[in-house]
Design a protein around this motif. Structure first.
Motif, PDB file in Angstrom:
ATOM      1  N   LEU A  18     -51.078 102.901  54.251  1.00 35.64           N
ATOM      2  CA  LEU A  18     -51.921 101.759  54.607  1.00 35.64           C
ATOM      3  C   LEU A  18     -52.197 101.718  56.104  1.00 35.64           C
ATOM      4  O   LEU A  18     -53.338 101.494  56.532  1.00 35.64           O
ATOM      5  CB  LEU A  18     -51.262 100.460  54.156  1.00 35.64           C
ATOM      6  CG  LEU A  18     -51.268 100.181  52.646  1.00 35.64           C
ATOM      7  CD1 LEU A  18     -50.438  98.939  52.322  1.00 35.64           C
ATOM      8  CD2 LEU A  18     -52.699  99.994  52.141  1.00 35.64           C
ATOM      9  N   ALA A  31     -55.848 102.204  57.863  1.00 39.21           N
ATOM     10  CA  ALA A  31     -56.388 101.162  58.740  1.00 39.21           C
ATOM     11  C   ALA A  31     -56.677 101.718  60.133  1.00 39.21           C
ATOM     12  O   ALA A  31     -57.718 101.403  60.733  1.00 39.21           O
ATOM     13  CB  ALA A  31     -55.407  99.996  58.823  1.00 39.21           C
ATOM     14  N   CYS A  32     -55.783 102.554  60.650  1.00 37.47           N
ATOM     15  CA  CYS A  32     -56.005 103.153  61.973  1.00 37.47           C
ATOM     16  C   CYS A  32     -57.208 104.081  61.968  1.00 37.47           C
ATOM     17  O   CYS A  32     -57.963 104.144  62.947  1.00 37.47           O
ATOM     18  CB  CYS A  32     -54.754 103.906  62.419  1.00 37.47           C
ATOM     19  SG  CYS A  32     -53.370 102.861  62.887  1.00 37.47           S
ATOM     20  N   THR A  90     -48.042  92.562  54.806  1.00 34.26           N
ATOM     21  CA  THR A  90     -49.235  92.229  55.588  1.00 34.26           C
ATOM     22  C   THR A  90     -48.940  92.218  57.087  1.00 34.26           C
ATOM     23  O   THR A  90     -49.643  92.843  57.884  1.00 34.26           O
ATOM     24  CB  THR A  90     -49.788  90.863  55.164  1.00 34.26           C
ATOM     25  OG1 THR A  90     -50.085  90.880  53.769  1.00 34.26           O
ATOM     26  CG2 THR A  90     -51.059  90.531  55.932  1.00 34.26           C
ATOM     27  N   THR A 100     -50.642  98.755  62.867  1.00 33.64           N
ATOM     28  CA  THR A 100     -52.016  99.222  63.075  1.00 33.64           C
ATOM     29  C   THR A 100     -52.434  99.008  64.518  1.00 33.64           C
ATOM     30  O   THR A 100     -53.015  99.903  65.154  1.00 33.64           O
ATOM     31  CB  THR A 100     -52.976  98.489  62.131  1.00 33.64           C
ATOM     32  OG1 THR A 100     -52.623  98.766  60.771  1.00 33.64           O
ATOM     33  CG2 THR A 100     -54.411  98.932  62.370  1.00 33.64           C
TER      34      THR A 100
END
Length: 285
Positions: free
Chosen positions: A75, A79-80, A152, A159
Motif C-alpha cells: 500500500l 501510494a508513493c 490508515t 507515504t
C-alpha cells in the motif's frame, strides 16, 4: 616501478575488516542465536533447534503479522508511486529555477527526524486533532474519523516519509527517456494519455522498480512510525521483533523473525530484478 602484488589486497583490507566486524560477524551471531531454544523464566538454552522458525511459519498470530507487514509495504509503495511519478514529471519538465526549488522542497523533509514527523502526524490525525477538528467544524463529518492506531494512519505517515525517495529515483529514469521517442509518438497523432501509458511508463520501468523496491523494503522494516501511529496493539514485523527482544526477552524468536523479514526482502529484490531485466530486454528488442 612495478607495483607490489600485495598492493591490491592491502587496499581492500580496511573495507574487508570493517565489513566483517560490522556486518558479517553480527549477522552470524544472530543466525546462531535464532537456532537456540528459549524457555520462559530460564532464558536462552544451549540446544540447537528450528522451533523458532517453525513457530513463526506455523502460528496464525505470526502469519497475520507477516501478511499485515506485506500489505502495508504494498500500500505504501503504491501510494508513493502514485504521488511520486507526477512529482518527478513536474520537476523534470519545469524551468531550471522551479526545478531547484522543487528538489529542495522534496529533500527538505528528509532533514527532519522521523520521530518529529511522526509526532506531527499524530497531531494531525488524532481523534481531536487538526484534521478531525477542521472537518467537524465545517460540518462534513459529525464524529471524528478513525485515522490513528490502524492501517490508515501508518500508511499516511509512511507515504509522506518515503515519497521523496520514490521521486528522487524516478527523476533519473525519466531523464533517460529520449525526447525524440515521445515527439515521434505525438507526430503519429497519439494522444497525451496514450503516450504516457505506452511510451513514458514502459521506458521508466527500471526507475519504477528501483524506487518500489526501496520504498517496500523501508516500509516493511519501519519501526518508529508504525509504533507511534499504529499504537502498541498494531503489530507489524518490525514492532514484533522489537517486542521479542526488549519486552519478552525472547532473543531467539526475535532473531528468527528478523531473518524471515530479511528473506522476504531479498526474495522481493530478486523478483523485482527479474521483472526489470525482462522489461529491459523487451524494450531493447
Amino acid at each position: 616501478m612495478k607495483p607490489s602484488p600485495l598492493t591490491g589486497p592491502m587496499l581492500i583490507l580496511p573495507a574487508t575488516v570493517l565489513l566483517l566486524a560490522g556486518f558479517l560477524a553480527p549477522t552470524a551471531i544472530m543466525a546462531m542465536l535464532s537456532l537456540r531454544d528459549y524457555t520462559a523464566g530460564s532464558g536462552i538454552g544451549n540446544s540447537w533447534t528450528l522451533a523458532n522458525y517453525l513457530s513463526v511459519l506455523g502460528d496464525g498470530f505470526y502469519l497475520e503479522i507477516v501478511a499485515r507487514s506485506l500489505a502495508l509495504g504494498f500500500l505504501v509503495t503504491f501510494a508513493c508511486l502514485i504521488l511520486g511519478f507526477p512529482l518527478a514529471l513536474f520537476i523534470l519538465r519545469s524551468s531550471p529555477r522551479v526545478q531547484t526549488a522543487a528538489i529542495l522542497l522534496v529533500i527538505f523533509p528528509l532533514l527532519c527526524n522521523i520521530v518529529v514527523r511522526s509526532f506531527g502526524w499524530m497531531v494531525l490525525l488524532a481523534p481531536n486533532g487538526v484534521i478531525n477538528a477542521a472537518l467537524m467544524a465545517s460540518g462534513i463529518i459529525s464524529a471524528p474519523l478513525d485515522l490513528m492506531y490502524n492501517l490508515t494512519g501508518v500508511v499516511i505517515g509512511l507515504t509522506q516519509i518515503y515519497v521523496p525517495f520514490m521521486a528522487l529515483l524516478l527523476i533519473p529514469a525519466l531523464q533517460n527517456i529520449p525526447p525524440d521517442v515521445e515527439a515521434a509518438a505525438f507526430t503519429l497523432k497519439a494522444s497525451r494519455a496514450r503516450v504516457f501509458f505506452t511510451v513514458t511508463i514502459p521506458l521508466a520501468i527500471p526507475g519504477i522498480i528501483t524506487g518500489s523496491i526501496l520504498v517496500f523494503v523501508l516500509s516493511i522494516s519501519a519501526l518508529v512510525t508504525p509504533r507511534m501511529l499504529g499504537g502498541p496493539t498494531y503489530k507489524v514485523m518490525a514492532t514484533q521483533i522489537y517486542d521479542e527482544f526488549m519486552t519478552n526477552l525472547n532473543w531467539p524468536a526475535g532473531a528468527a523473525l528478523a531473518f524471515i523479514l530479511t528473506a522476504l526482502a531479498l526474495a522481493l529484490i530478486w523478483a523485482a530484478n527479474r521483472i526489470s531485466a525482462y522489461f529491459t530486454r523487451g524494450i531493447s528488442t
